[in-house]
Design an enzyme around this catalytic site. Structure first.
Site, PDB file in Angstrom:
ATOM      1  N   ARG A  65     107.244  26.701  49.233  1.00  0.00           N
ATOM      2  CA  ARG A  65     106.080  25.869  49.531  1.00  0.00           C
ATOM      3  C   ARG A  65     105.141  26.561  50.531  1.00  0.00           C
ATOM      4  O   ARG A  65     103.920  26.545  50.382  1.00  0.00           O
ATOM      5  CB  ARG A  65     106.539  24.524  50.096  1.00  0.00           C
ATOM      6  N   HIS A 109      94.408   7.334  48.029  1.00  0.00           N
ATOM      7  CA  HIS A 109      95.700   6.867  47.533  1.00  0.00           C
ATOM      8  C   HIS A 109      95.506   5.505  46.864  1.00  0.00           C
ATOM      9  O   HIS A 109      94.827   4.638  47.409  1.00  0.00           O
ATOM     10  CB  HIS A 109      96.695   6.746  48.703  1.00  0.00           C
TER      11      HIS A 109
HETATM   12  C1  GRF Z   1      93.971   8.483  41.632  1.00  0.00           C
HETATM   13  O1  GRF Z   1      94.482   7.202  41.373  1.00  0.00           O
HETATM   14  C2  GRF Z   1      94.189   8.862  43.067  1.00  0.00           C
HETATM   15  O2  GRF Z   1      94.111   7.781  43.934  1.00  0.00           O
HETATM   16  C3  GRF Z   1      95.594   9.391  43.049  1.00  0.00           C
HETATM   17  O3  GRF Z   1      95.701  10.082  41.834  1.00  0.00           O
HETATM   18  C4  GRF Z   1      94.762   9.544  40.904  1.00  0.00           C
HETATM   19  C5  GRF Z   1      93.913  10.684  40.465  1.00  0.00           C
HETATM   20  O4  GRF Z   1      92.972  10.307  39.500  1.00  0.00           O
HETATM   21  N1  GRF Z   1      95.862  10.173  44.237  1.00  0.00           N
HETATM   22  P1  GRF Z   1      91.779  11.271  39.164  1.00  0.00           P
HETATM   23  O5  GRF Z   1      92.400  12.652  38.888  1.00  0.00           O
HETATM   24  O6  GRF Z   1      90.834  11.316  40.321  1.00  0.00           O
HETATM   25  O7  GRF Z   1      91.153  10.715  37.940  1.00  0.00           O
END
Ligand code: GRF
Length: 217
Positions: A65, A109
């Site tokens: 990582r 999130h």
């Molecule tokens: C979104 O729901 C974001 O909150 C989460 O992953 C998803 C990504 O969607 N972290 P996108 O790739 O922006 O369409």
């Protein structure tokens, strides 16, 4: 102008809404680049179609990582962004990386943190029977999905909801609040100080909890 690098792993709809807003002038930022840890991330094509430089750093090519994080930081620093935006970036970033970008690294999130950190947030919200769900933009700290909250949007959970319908309703709000947070940062009104969010927002968008007026059915 504030320069932004966006990190993605997949679809990239949050990224796309930021690119659209930047292209139309609604968002006073320059998108310096889009990076993905997956070569086949759908969002890479969207970014390229916007004329934004893209790069892939495949995490599978790194044994550790720390090595991936270091290579990622090197790639990012060449673009010299003021702000680093995680938009569906599905790799956990190590302490060292997170500290390097402290105060200029934000994430979205799909839950009202601190509820439901981690994956499958909509499924878990339905299983718990919560009546209010939503999304959160936060500064990233070494604790996964636990950084200081910048803005949240609430979404009602309807009786007829399934995972897909709830996710779709939350996503609309994600696009809305991520734009807001990036705009606040670009306008110099948003800062992280001593682990707390300082926001100097004008009257019309000072609410850091967005509650949609008319929940769509
Ligand atoms: C979104 O729901 C974001 O909150 C989460 O992953 C998803 C990504 O969607 N972290 P996108 O790739 O922006 O369409």
């Amino acid at each position: 102008m504030t320069s932004v690098v966006i990190l993605i792993s997949g679809r990239g709809s949050n990224m796309a809404s930021l690119l659209d807003a930047a292209a139309s002038g609604a968002l006073p930022v320059r998108i310096a680049g889009v990076l993905s840890n997956w070569p086949d991330a759908q969002g890479l094509q969207t970014a390229a179609a916007h004329g934004v430089p893209t790069q892939v750093l495949d995490h599978r090519l790194f044994a550790e990582r720390e090595a991936f994080d270091a290579a990622l930081a090197e790639t990012i620093d060449r673009l010299a962004p003021d702000l680093l935006v995680l938009a569906g970036f599905m790799r956990i970033l190590g302490d060292r990386f997170v500290r390097r970008y402290e105060g200029r690294l934000i994430n979205i999130h799909p839950s009202l943190l601190p509820a439901f950190p981690g994956l499958h947030t909509h499924r878990r919200a339905l299983a718990e029977g919560v009546r209010i769900h939503g999304c959160t933009v936060h500064f990233v700290t070494p604790d996964l999905d636990h950084g200081p909250v910048i803005v949240q949007a609430a979404v009602p959970v309807l009786d007829q909801d399934d995972e897909a319908s709830l996710a779709a309703r939350v996503l609309v709000q994600e696009h809305r609040i991520y734009l807001l947070a990036v705009r606040w940062f670009a306008e110099g009104r948003l800062r992280l100080r001593d682990g707390r969010v300082l926001l100097d927002a004008p009257q019309d968008d000072s609410g850091r909890l967005i509650v949609p007026q008319t929940p769509p059915g």
